[in-house]
Write an enzyme that holds these catalytic residues in place. Structure first.
Site, PDB file in Angstrom:
ATOM      1  N   ASN A   8     101.217  14.246  36.405  1.00  8.25           N
ATOM      2  CA  ASN A   8     101.288  13.568  37.696  1.00  8.25           C
ATOM      3  C   ASN A   8     102.736  13.127  37.905  1.00  8.25           C
ATOM      4  O   ASN A   8     103.190  12.166  37.289  1.00  8.25           O
ATOM      5  CB  ASN A   8     100.331  12.357  37.651  1.00  8.25           C
ATOM      6  N   TRP A   9     103.417  13.852  38.762  1.00 10.07           N
ATOM      7  CA  TRP A   9     104.854  13.559  38.964  1.00 10.07           C
ATOM      8  C   TRP A   9     105.069  12.322  39.826  1.00 10.07           C
ATOM      9  O   TRP A   9     106.196  11.865  39.991  1.00 10.07           O
ATOM     10  CB  TRP A   9     105.551  14.757  39.611  1.00 10.07           C
ATOM     11  N   LYS A  10     104.028  11.809  40.449  1.00  8.15           N
ATOM     12  CA  LYS A  10     104.136  10.657  41.354  1.00  8.15           C
ATOM     13  C   LYS A  10     105.245  10.915  42.391  1.00  8.15           C
ATOM     14  O   LYS A  10     105.426  12.060  42.795  1.00  8.15           O
ATOM     15  CB  LYS A  10     104.353   9.367  40.558  1.00  8.15           C
ATOM     16  N   HIS A  95      93.608   7.568  42.066  1.00 11.50           N
ATOM     17  CA  HIS A  95      94.548   7.022  41.080  1.00 11.50           C
ATOM     18  C   HIS A  95      94.686   5.516  41.318  1.00 11.50           C
ATOM     19  O   HIS A  95      94.659   5.059  42.473  1.00 11.50           O
ATOM     20  CB  HIS A  95      95.900   7.720  41.222  1.00 11.50           C
ATOM     21  N   GLU A  97      97.122   3.638  41.422  1.00  5.59           N
ATOM     22  CA  GLU A  97      98.193   3.260  42.354  1.00  5.59           C
ATOM     23  C   GLU A  97      97.733   3.424  43.805  1.00  5.59           C
ATOM     24  O   GLU A  97      98.131   2.659  44.676  1.00  5.59           O
ATOM     25  CB  GLU A  97      99.457   4.095  42.061  1.00  5.59           C
ATOM     26  N   GLU A 167      91.919   6.089  33.066  1.00  8.07           N
ATOM     27  CA  GLU A 167      93.274   5.557  32.978  1.00  8.07           C
ATOM     28  C   GLU A 167      93.227   4.035  33.049  1.00  8.07           C
ATOM     29  O   GLU A 167      93.185   3.468  34.160  1.00  8.07           O
ATOM     30  CB  GLU A 167      94.125   6.084  34.137  1.00  8.07           C
ATOM     31  N   GLY A 173     102.244   3.481  32.769  1.00  6.73           N
ATOM     32  CA  GLY A 173     103.671   3.220  32.943  1.00  6.73           C
ATOM     33  C   GLY A 173     104.164   1.992  32.205  1.00  6.73           C
ATOM     34  O   GLY A 173     105.276   1.530  32.447  1.00  6.73           O
ATOM     35  N   SER A 212     100.405   6.007  29.534  1.00  3.35           N
ATOM     36  CA  SER A 212     101.416   6.070  28.477  1.00  3.35           C
ATOM     37  C   SER A 212     101.054   7.055  27.373  1.00  3.35           C
ATOM     38  O   SER A 212     101.294   6.775  26.191  1.00  3.35           O
ATOM     39  CB  SER A 212     101.695   4.668  27.917  1.00  3.35           C
ATOM     40  N   GLY A 233     101.864  10.790  33.177  1.00  6.51           N
ATOM     41  CA  GLY A 233     102.799  10.374  34.217  1.00  6.51           C
ATOM     42  C   GLY A 233     104.232  10.590  33.749  1.00  6.51           C
ATOM     43  O   GLY A 233     104.768  11.698  33.810  1.00  6.51           O
ATOM     44  N   GLY A 234     104.843   9.543  33.241  1.00  9.77           N
ATOM     45  CA  GLY A 234     106.261   9.579  32.853  1.00  9.77           C
ATOM     46  C   GLY A 234     106.650  10.791  32.020  1.00  9.77           C
ATOM     47  O   GLY A 234     107.653  11.465  32.306  1.00  9.77           O
TER      48      GLY A 234
END
Ligand code: PGA
Length: 254
Positions: A8-10, A95, A97, A167, A173, A212, A233-234
């Site tokens: 997930n590149w956000k 998600h 977010e 998640e 994150g 993470s 993610g990251g």
């Protein structure tokens, strides 16, 4: 059971960065067995380019969100039909977010899942508790409610065509990861909820862990029987890290 690692590149990258990230992924995934499905979810403006760049490769392309309506006066939104038209194969929905910053409700997320299924896309349905919910011991209750409200209306046949991602919000994150045991306990719980819709649903739906997940903890997380890959993610923004996680997933299935 399928094993999936989705990135997930956000709201990250630009056109040059997306191109070089995908180029590096294509090259580095080459030597790995095809047993793990690798998915990338770039921001909307880069979907077409990433689709072009990955055509014919093992990398599948997902969107990060869609609107539930077929079409209409919804300025700024993108429908499942449009994603299907582009050739996008999957879409992350619900998600945390989106839930936190854009007020998405379980009901809306459930409608998005239905819209995606209607257009033949794979919904990656996210659920997970917040820090205070875990600390007060309500995590199973919260995730149960999310799953029921978001997916409860689906038929068995439809449920067999989704992916669930657990998640924990406190792990996204933050560098804090659920322990392997915490992940397995929740994934087993989710598997039980899916089983109430039929043993085929429970045996078919991959449950990904997200929050993470990095190369140094992926193997331990994926060793759990009910963890069928990850939503990253990251670490998905770095080709070496993402590929290391795909490798860990491949090794977990032997
Ligand atoms: P993270 O994000 O790996 O950066 O924690 C996961 C996600 O939000 O899907």
């Amino acid at each position: 059971m399928r094993t999936i690692v989705a990135g997930n590149w956000k709201m990250h990258t630009d056109s040059t960065g997306a191109r070089s990230l995908v180029g590096a992924l294509l090259e580095k995934l080459e030597g790995l067995p095809n047993t793990v499905e690798a998915i990338v979810a770039p921001p909307f403006p880069y979907l077409q380019r990433v689709l072009d760049q990955t055509r014919g490769s093992r990398i599948k392309v997902a969107a990060q969100n869609c609107h539930q309506a077929e079409k209409g006066a919804f300025t700024g939104e993108v429908s499942a039909a449009m994603l299907a038209d582009l050739g996008v194969q999957a879409c992350i929905v619900g998600h945390s977010e989106r839930r936190q910053y854009f007020g998405e409700t379980d009901a809306a997320v459930g409608e998005k899942v239905a819209a995606l299924l209607a257009h033949g896309l794979l919904p990656i349905y996210c659920c997970g508790e917040r820090k205070e919910e875990r600390e007060s011991g309500r995590h199973f209750e919260v995730v149960t409610a999310q799953l029921k409200a978001g997916l409860g209306e689906l038929s068995e046949a439809d449920l067999e065509r989704i992916v669930v991602a657990y998640e924990p919000v406190w792990a996204i994150g933050t560098g804090l990861t659920a322990s392997a045991q915490q992940a397995q306990d929740m994934h087993a719980h989710l598997r039980g909820l899916l089983r109430s819709h039929g043993s085929k649903v429970a045996a078919t739906v991959p449950i990904l862990y997200g929050g993470s997940c990095k190369p140094d903890n992926a193997a331990e997380l994926f060793a759990n029987p009910d963890v069928n890959g990850g939503l990253i993610g990251g670490a998905a923004l770095d080709a070496d890290q993402f590929v290391a996680i795909v490798r860990a997933a491949a090794e977990s299935i032997g």
